[in-house]
Design a protein around this motif. Structure first.
Motif, PDB file in Angstrom:
ATOM      1  N   LYS A  26     -19.076 146.261 -22.769  1.00  0.00           N
ATOM      2  CA  LYS A  26     -19.346 145.992 -21.359  1.00  0.00           C
ATOM      3  C   LYS A  26     -18.066 145.970 -20.527  1.00  0.00           C
ATOM      4  N   ASN A  27     -18.193 146.509 -19.308  1.00  0.00           N
ATOM      5  CA  ASN A  27     -17.166 146.340 -18.269  1.00  0.00           C
ATOM      6  C   ASN A  27     -15.767 146.713 -18.759  1.00  0.00           C
ATOM      7  N   GLY A  41     -16.683 151.132 -16.694  1.00  0.00           N
ATOM      8  CA  GLY A  41     -18.111 151.033 -16.906  1.00  0.00           C
ATOM      9  C   GLY A  41     -18.414 150.619 -18.323  1.00  0.00           C
ATOM     10  N   ASP A  42     -19.669 150.776 -18.713  1.00  0.00           N
ATOM     11  CA  ASP A  42     -20.105 150.415 -20.061  1.00  0.00           C
ATOM     12  C   ASP A  42     -20.088 151.643 -20.973  1.00  0.00           C
ATOM     13  N   TYR A  54     -20.350 155.103 -18.152  1.00  0.00           N
ATOM     14  CA  TYR A  54     -20.298 154.895 -16.696  1.00  0.00           C
ATOM     15  C   TYR A  54     -21.408 153.952 -16.211  1.00  0.00           C
ATOM     16  N   GLU A  55     -22.678 154.180 -16.588  1.00  0.00           N
ATOM     17  CA  GLU A  55     -23.760 153.317 -16.133  1.00  0.00           C
ATOM     18  C   GLU A  55     -23.719 151.948 -16.825  1.00  0.00           C
ATOM     19  N   SER A  56     -24.572 151.038 -16.323  1.00  0.00           N
ATOM     20  CA  SER A  56     -24.652 149.688 -16.884  1.00  0.00           C
ATOM     21  C   SER A  56     -25.764 149.641 -17.929  1.00  0.00           C
ATOM     22  N   TYR A  57     -25.472 149.033 -19.087  1.00  0.00           N
ATOM     23  CA  TYR A  57     -26.425 149.000 -20.195  1.00  0.00           C
ATOM     24  C   TYR A  57     -26.576 147.583 -20.757  1.00  0.00           C
ATOM     25  N   ARG A  58     -27.729 147.346 -21.357  1.00  0.00           N
ATOM     26  CA  ARG A  58     -27.980 146.154 -22.159  1.00  0.00           C
ATOM     27  C   ARG A  58     -27.829 146.543 -23.634  1.00  0.00           C
ATOM     28  N   GLU A  62     -23.384 142.970 -27.728  1.00  0.00           N
ATOM     29  CA  GLU A  62     -22.533 143.295 -26.592  1.00  0.00           C
ATOM     30  C   GLU A  62     -21.126 142.768 -26.831  1.00  0.00           C
ATOM     31  N   ARG A  66     -13.462 143.900 -21.060  1.00  0.00           N
ATOM     32  CA  ARG A  66     -12.603 143.792 -19.863  1.00  0.00           C
ATOM     33  C   ARG A  66     -11.115 143.843 -20.191  1.00  0.00           C
TER      34      ARG A  66
END
Length: 569
Positions: A26-27, A41-42, A54-58, A62, A66
């Protein structure tokens, strides 16, 4: 529904975000080696492949990314696992945590001792390693007719392995003179692998010879040692691998050729790198750091360490952080310093549990030294006069010089000249075939007393011994026979230190951390005898390699590599 169909459907659902991905970083920031940009992004992973960027994922799992910059996993374009002095399982445990997720190995060191049995154990090992270990089929066993190997592999011997999933093609084609002279056995191998992948080995090759060599479908070279040599090879479409091993160090000379234009046609390789150097400096990450420090553009360096290297071997499923690519990722604390924090290989988090879960084959190659004990008199060098050929060692290179020197001479025998750094070098056939011994002299090892014996002597791996004293040379060789292979340092008619390599006389059966400590002890001991070279044990291992210019020595005698013939000592 087939398992493959289920996998495809899971891949689609996770890529679309319909269901949580198996793993999401993540991030984070990641290097896009296509555009050269640092993206944010993710990164979503399903099984062994990336399904989203690039997109956000679950994710089912995780990871907070950062604090990391992520780059594609590194590819070592050419190495001999045996030269790491550990078995494939320990090499995996040693190199993968440094970011090397794919390695292209040529097991010709072990093949020269054990023949096809070495291919069998390497392919079995490659099916179990956590890294993706690819096994090229050893093309030159033996490398030439100017030495005695323990085995011979013909085209017919290699063909049954060609379709193996872990095989890409034919390994480094060292016998270039055999190509130019159209030796039937050499051409048999080129014909058998025509239209597939063939690795190259072309030190100082240029002009018409390089043209003919490349015309046989040979694709790359890891033996390039200067920028002018590299530029000619690049201009003629040959991929150039920049090497930095334990003994051969070419990065400084070649870093200047790296640019956005050339990076797609380059790669990195270690060739021969031991666990101590990996622990202290790194593996491919060490080459990345060195190239960046030398001023090469950061994005281009990472591109050639991943995407360019993979494409050179037709591995189109890796080298990018992008959907559909193999999830080989290196999480860095610092991009410019290539400071590796964590590694993901084929979607799996690299840790001790991953290595412990492997089922590796039993080691092979014990009792490979078939040589009787020797007396000091065997190392006398009869000659008709004081003047003759001497091998000139180049520190940090496998190239040697053809020197003609006048040495002390007595009773029909040439002697060492310690004041001018000239000592003896002998190669003893150890496969139980000819019982031959080659005798000569070498300048540049800077060993003022004692002797070093080694069962690593590229590529036939006969026993190579150097020394200032015949008696110390005998002590070292005889202890090496007792060990079943390895390194022995002797002085004052006694063993100073030793390291056993019982697997084909090439590898230890111990863990890589123990081997690293033993290498450190060897280095300390040899420095205690006054030798300042960083790697005298590995440097001397290339003295018997008769496919690298200019003067070498095998169990059959001195070899003028430029003329490709044996000469008198």
């Amino acid at each position: 529904m087939s398992s493959l169909r289920q996998k495809i459907e899971r891949t689609i659902d996770q890529g679309l975000g319909r269901e949580p991905a198996d793993l999401v970083i993540k991030n984070t920031r990641f290097l896009n080696v296509v555009t050269g940009e640092l993206a944010e992004g993710d990164i979503a992973i399903c099984g062994d492949r990336i399904v989203g960027t690039y997109e956000s994922y679950r994710g089912r799992r995780e990871i907070d990314g950062r604090h990391f910059t992520i780059v594609p996993g590194f590819v070592d374009c050419h190495l001999h696992v045996e030269s790491s002095l550990v078995a494939p399982a320990e090499f995996d445990r040693c190199a993968l945590p440094r970011g090397t997720t794919t390695a292209i190995c040529d097991p010709h060191e072990m093949c020269n001792v054990l023949g096809s049995a070495a291919l069998d154990v390497f392919l079995e090992s490659a099916e179990q390693t956590a890294m993706d270990l690819r096994v090229q089929l050893s093309s030159c066993v033996p490398a030439t007719h100017l030495e005695t190997a323990g085995a011979r592999l013909t085209a017919a011997d290699l063909l049954p392995y060609r379709a193996h999933a872990k095989v890409i093609g034919l390994a480094e084609f060292m016998n270039a003179p055999g190509v130019f002279h159209k030796v039937p056995e050499v051409l048999d191998k080129i014909e058998a692998f025509w239209g597939t992948h063939i690795d190259g080995h072309a030190p100082l090759m240029k002009g018409y010879e390089l043209n003919a060599y490349l015309s046989c479908g040979i694709r790359n070279c890891h033996e390039t040692t200067s920028a002018p040599e590299a530029w000619e090879k690049l201009r003629k479409g040959m991929q150039v691998f920049i090497r930095e091993g334990s003994a051969c160090k070419d990065l400084h000379a070649l870093a200047g050729i790296i640019s956005t234009t050339t990076a797609p046609f380059l790669g990195f390789c270690t060739d021969d790198r031991n666990p101590l150097d990996i622990a202290e400096e790194g593996h491919i990450d060490h080459l990345v750091r060195g190239a960046i420090k030398a001023g090469a553009p950061i994005a281009d360096v990472y591109r050639m360490a991943s995407w360019s290297a993979a494409r050179g071997f037709g591995l189109v499923d890796r080298g990018l952080i992008a959907p559909g690519q193999r999830a080989d990722l290196v999480l860095l604390n610092d991009l410019a310093a290539c400071d590796v924090a964590h590694v993901i290989a084929g979607g799996q988090w690299v840790d001790d549990a991953l290595f412990d879960a492997r089922s590796m084959p039993a080691p092979v190659g014990y009792h490979s030294i078939k040589l009787d004990k020797v007396e000091p008199s065997i190392f006398r060098v009869p000659a008709s006069g004081p003047t003759g050929p001497v091998i000139g060692l180049r520190e940090g290179q496998v190239l040697t010089d053809f020197l003609t020197l006048t040495l002390p001479y007595r009773n029909g025998e040439r002697l060492v000249d310690l004041d001018n750094d000239v000592i003896k070098v002998c190669v003893l056939e150890r496969h139980g075939k000819r019982r031959t011994i080659g005798r000569g002299f070498v300048k540049g090892l800077k060993l003022p007393r004692g002797a070093i014996a080694s069962s690593i002597g590229h590529d036939s791996h006969n026993i190579c011994v150097v020394g200032a004293s015949d008696s110390d040379m005998a002590v070292a060789v005889n202890r090496l026979i007792d060990l079943g292979g390895g390194f022995v340092l002797a002085a004052d008619n006694a063993v100073v230190t030793e390291m056993a390599l019982p697997l084909a006389g090439l590898m230890s059966d111990k863990d890589f951390r123990t081997v690293a400590r033993e290498i450190a002890a060897l280095r300390q001991a040899v420095r205690g005898l006054g030798c300042p070279l960083a790697e005298p044990f590995l440097q001397m291992a290339f003295l018997p390699l008769p496919v690298i210019p200019h003067l070498k020595i095998t169990d059959l005698g001195l070899v003028d590599v430029d003329k490709f013939e044996l000469i008198a000592a």
